[in-house]
Write a protein that holds these residues in place. Structure first.
Motif, mmCIF file in Angstrom:
data_model
loop_
_atom_site.group_PDB
_atom_site.id
_atom_site.type_symbol
_atom_site.label_atom_id
_atom_site.label_comp_id
_atom_site.label_asym_id
_atom_site.label_seq_id
_atom_site.Cartn_x
_atom_site.Cartn_y
_atom_site.Cartn_z
ATOM 1 N N ARG A 94 23.021 -2.861 -4.237
ATOM 2 C CA ARG A 94 21.598 -2.756 -3.906
ATOM 3 C C ARG A 94 21.394 -1.795 -2.725
ATOM 4 N NH1 ARG A 94 18.025 -6.383 -5.120
ATOM 5 N NH2 ARG A 94 19.543 -8.066 -5.240
ATOM 6 N N ALA A 95 22.194 -1.965 -1.694
ATOM 7 C CA ALA A 95 22.071 -1.112 -0.505
ATOM 8 C C ALA A 95 22.395 0.344 -0.839
ATOM 9 C CB ALA A 95 22.983 -1.624 0.606
ATOM 10 N N TYR A 96 23.447 0.559 -1.616
ATOM 11 C CA TYR A 96 23.829 1.916 -2.005
ATOM 12 C C TYR A 96 22.706 2.601 -2.782
ATOM 13 C CZ TYR A 96 26.287 5.708 -4.359
ATOM 14 O OH TYR A 96 26.649 6.941 -4.851
ATOM 15 N N MET A 97 22.156 1.904 -3.772
ATOM 16 C CA MET A 97 21.088 2.490 -4.581
ATOM 17 C C MET A 97 19.838 2.762 -3.750
ATOM 18 S SD MET A 97 21.336 0.737 -8.352
ATOM 19 C CE MET A 97 21.356 -0.953 -7.815
ATOM 20 N N GLN B 183 7.806 0.516 -5.678
ATOM 21 C CA GLN B 183 8.438 0.650 -6.986
ATOM 22 C C GLN B 183 9.958 0.444 -6.897
ATOM 23 O OE1 GLN B 183 7.163 1.119 -10.167
ATOM 24 N NE2 GLN B 183 5.337 0.483 -9.069
ATOM 25 N N VAL B 184 10.565 0.979 -5.845
ATOM 26 C CA VAL B 184 12.005 0.799 -5.646
ATOM 27 C C VAL B 184 12.313 -0.688 -5.464
ATOM 28 C CG1 VAL B 184 13.930 1.232 -4.050
ATOM 29 C CG2 VAL B 184 12.438 3.121 -4.770
ATOM 30 N N ARG B 185 11.527 -1.376 -4.646
ATOM 31 C CA ARG B 185 11.732 -2.814 -4.435
ATOM 32 C C ARG B 185 11.619 -3.585 -5.749
ATOM 33 N NH1 ARG B 185 8.892 -1.819 0.104
ATOM 34 N NH2 ARG B 185 6.913 -2.503 -0.784
ATOM 35 N N MET B 186 10.581 -3.293 -6.520
ATOM 36 C CA MET B 186 10.391 -3.985 -7.797
ATOM 37 C C MET B 186 11.558 -3.710 -8.750
ATOM 38 S SD MET B 186 6.266 -3.910 -8.607
ATOM 39 C CE MET B 186 6.478 -2.599 -9.729
ATOM 40 N N TYR B 187 11.981 -2.475 -8.810
ATOM 41 C CA TYR B 187 13.080 -2.114 -9.697
ATOM 42 C C TYR B 187 14.343 -2.888 -9.331
ATOM 43 C CZ TYR B 187 16.313 0.620 -12.479
ATOM 44 O OH TYR B 187 17.249 1.005 -13.401
ATOM 45 N N THR C 185 18.648 6.612 -3.063
ATOM 46 C CA THR C 185 17.319 6.956 -3.583
ATOM 47 C C THR C 185 16.447 7.502 -2.462
ATOM 48 O OG1 THR C 185 17.496 5.286 -5.319
ATOM 49 C CG2 THR C 185 15.289 6.050 -4.774
ATOM 50 N N ARG C 186 16.455 6.846 -1.332
ATOM 51 C CA ARG C 186 15.664 7.316 -0.183
ATOM 52 C C ARG C 186 16.152 8.674 0.313
ATOM 53 N NH1 ARG C 186 15.492 1.534 2.893
ATOM 54 N NH2 ARG C 186 13.683 0.692 1.802
ATOM 55 N N ALA C 187 17.467 8.859 0.349
ATOM 56 C CA ALA C 187 18.025 10.123 0.830
ATOM 57 C C ALA C 187 17.594 11.284 -0.063
ATOM 58 C CB ALA C 187 19.544 10.031 0.892
ATOM 59 N N VAL C 188 17.665 11.091 -1.369
ATOM 60 C CA VAL C 188 17.238 12.144 -2.294
ATOM 61 C C VAL C 188 15.737 12.383 -2.144
ATOM 62 C CG1 VAL C 188 17.051 12.845 -4.721
ATOM 63 C CG2 VAL C 188 19.107 11.647 -3.926
ATOM 64 N N PHE D 251 18.743 7.404 -10.803
ATOM 65 C CA PHE D 251 17.904 8.328 -11.576
ATOM 66 C C PHE D 251 16.603 7.649 -11.981
ATOM 67 C CE2 PHE D 251 16.515 9.084 -15.933
ATOM 68 C CZ PHE D 251 15.988 10.357 -15.803
ATOM 69 N N ARG D 252 16.693 6.432 -12.495
ATOM 70 C CA ARG D 252 15.496 5.721 -12.947
ATOM 71 C C ARG D 252 14.516 5.481 -11.795
ATOM 72 N NH1 ARG D 252 18.086 0.991 -16.703
ATOM 73 N NH2 ARG D 252 18.813 2.307 -18.398
ATOM 74 N N MET D 253 15.047 5.133 -10.638
ATOM 75 C CA MET D 253 14.159 4.909 -9.494
ATOM 76 C C MET D 253 13.524 6.212 -9.040
ATOM 77 S SD MET D 253 15.931 1.925 -7.192
ATOM 78 C CE MET D 253 17.596 2.571 -7.167
ATOM 79 N N LEU D 254 14.308 7.280 -8.998
ATOM 80 C CA LEU D 254 13.757 8.576 -8.602
ATOM 81 C C LEU D 254 12.725 9.079 -9.607
ATOM 82 C CD1 LEU D 254 16.984 10.324 -7.332
ATOM 83 C CD2 LEU D 254 14.982 9.695 -5.947
ATOM 84 N N PHE D 255 12.934 8.795 -10.871
ATOM 85 C CA PHE D 255 11.984 9.200 -11.902
ATOM 86 C C PHE D 255 10.617 8.581 -11.634
ATOM 87 C CE2 PHE D 255 9.998 8.718 -16.117
ATOM 88 C CZ PHE D 255 9.968 10.039 -16.505
ATOM 89 N N ARG D 256 10.593 7.368 -11.149
ATOM 90 C CA ARG D 256 9.330 6.696 -10.841
ATOM 91 C C ARG D 256 8.541 7.435 -9.764
ATOM 92 N NH1 ARG D 256 10.014 0.204 -11.167
ATOM 93 N NH2 ARG D 256 10.975 0.146 -13.217
ATOM 94 N N ARG D 257 9.249 8.174 -8.915
ATOM 95 C CA ARG D 257 8.602 8.924 -7.833
ATOM 96 C C ARG D 257 7.549 9.886 -8.372
ATOM 97 N NH1 ARG D 257 8.303 13.876 -5.879
ATOM 98 N NH2 ARG D 257 8.209 14.201 -3.651
ATOM 99 N N GLU D 258 7.784 10.411 -9.537
ATOM 100 C CA GLU D 258 6.891 11.406 -10.116
ATOM 101 C C GLU D 258 5.504 10.860 -10.445
ATOM 102 O OE1 GLU D 258 7.691 14.712 -10.355
ATOM 103 O OE2 GLU D 258 9.370 13.955 -9.172
ATOM 104 N N PHE D 259 5.346 9.553 -10.420
ATOM 105 C CA PHE D 259 4.093 8.949 -10.840
ATOM 106 C C PHE D 259 3.331 8.264 -9.710
ATOM 107 C CE2 PHE D 259 7.066 9.136 -14.344
ATOM 108 C CZ PHE D 259 6.329 9.844 -15.277
#
Length: 135
Positions: free
Chosen positions: A45-48, A29-33, A52-55, A11-19
């Motif tokens: 790590r792989a699952y997240m 941003q995903v890499r940094m997170y 995240t990419r799939a969503v 959720f937190r990683m996807l939230f960053r997408r909005e910006f």
């Protein structure tokens, strides 16, 4: 890491997408997170990263479904937290057989309660309930 913790990080990683406008910026941003979460098991790590990419790839399709049931609250008008929660839950409901709908909804409501406004849990629950009956 348990499923609830993984879901919250996604959720937190996807939230960053909005910006961020570009997929490249979002990937950064995903890499940094993920780097900030050290130490982290590679399987987590792989699952997240993959979820995240799939969503992310399905956002237009997910938003279309949300728009169909959220009368008076199109995705463009929704708060970023609520919208991100809805996208993640809808993805789980439609694309992950291992996650029962009730679990996806309950987890979404809990994330909305933690990160959203006072009305977020009931709003998220209502939209997701409509999406279940639409199937």
């Amino acid at each position: 890491m348990n499923r609830r913790e993984l879901r919250e990080h996604i959720f937190r990683m996807l939230f960053r997408r909005e910006f961020f406008d570009s997929e490249e910026e979002f990937e950064g941003q995903v890499r940094m997170y993920l780097e900030e979460l050290e130490p982290l098991e590679e399987k987590d790590r792989a699952y997240m990263r993959e979820k995240t990419r799939a969503v992310y790839r399905l956002v237009p399709e997910l938003d279309e479904k949300i728009d169909e049931v959220a009368k008076g609250w199109k995705t463009k008008r929704m708060g970023k937290v609520d919208l991100t929660v809805l996208r993640l839950a809808l993805y789980e409901m439609r694309h992950e057989e291992s996650v029962p709908e009730k679990v996806a909804i309950n987890e979404a409501v809990e994330i909305a309660r933690k990160y959203g406004g006072d009305d977020s849990p009931s709003f998220v629950n209502g939209v997701l309930a409509k999406l279940v009956t639409e199937q």
